[in-house]
Write an enzyme that holds these catalytic residues in place. Structure first.
Site: not given
Length: 181
Positions: A43-45, A47, A142
């Site tokens: 999970l992206d930073k 998000s 992403r």
């Protein structure tokens, strides 16, 4: 017996235990002190929401590998008004620079009753925003952000609510619980 941890990953935290630019505060290390568990997917930073951690390599692969098509549901606050043509495009699959996505489930939703993001998103009075629910069964880098941008709805906030049968539910940002599997 395998371990499975459901974590509500806060905004600004990397989906890894080491290597953060700011030291331990921007990694999972300051949130989960359980040896031997690793993220099942990323999970992206920027998000937030559900991140699963496990010590079981087979379970990790089943959750994270695109070939298993584990459904992941996101609540997405987008810039602009999500209309049916944009939602239909998401439902049909979107052409990205790395190819077509699988069709997604997408619908307009009321703003969900979730925690406030820290820091809050930037709101522009002259540009409306809306919330959509998007469910995908692959996990490109992403991907949801790129899909919404491709249909003219840039993502402002991205919250992963569900992965397969597991949901973030009542966990506050930074909280986690271990479940029996």
């Amino acid at each position: 017996m395998s371990r499975l941890i459901l974590l509500n990953k806060p905004f600004g935290v990397l989906s890894q235990f080491t290597g953060g630019k700011d030291g331990v505060d921007d990694t999972l290390a300051h949130l989960v002190d359980v040896p031997g568990v690793y993220p099942a997917g990323r999970l992206d930073k920027d998000s937030e929401g559900l991140l699963l951690l496990t010590d079981d390599g087979r379970l990790q692969a089943r959750i994270a590998e695109p070939k298993f098509k584990t459904a992941k549901t996101y609540f997405v606050q987008v810039e602009g008004v999500a209309n049916e043509p944009a939602l239909d495009a998401l439902r049909a699959g979107v052409k990205l620079n790395d190819g077509m996505t699988r069709p997604a489930q997408a619908q307009l939703i009321e703003p969900p009753e979730i925690w406030d993001r820290i820091p809050p998103i930037r709101v522009r009075k002259s540009i409306p925003d809306s919330w959509i629910s998007v469910t995908i069964s692959e996990g490109r880098n992403r991907q949801v952000r790129r899909m919404t941008a491709a249909v003219g709805l840039p993502t402002l906030r991205l919250v992963r609510w569900r992965v397969g049968e597991w949901a973030v539910d009542t966990l506050a940002p930074g909280e986690w619980r271990e479940i029996d599997i």
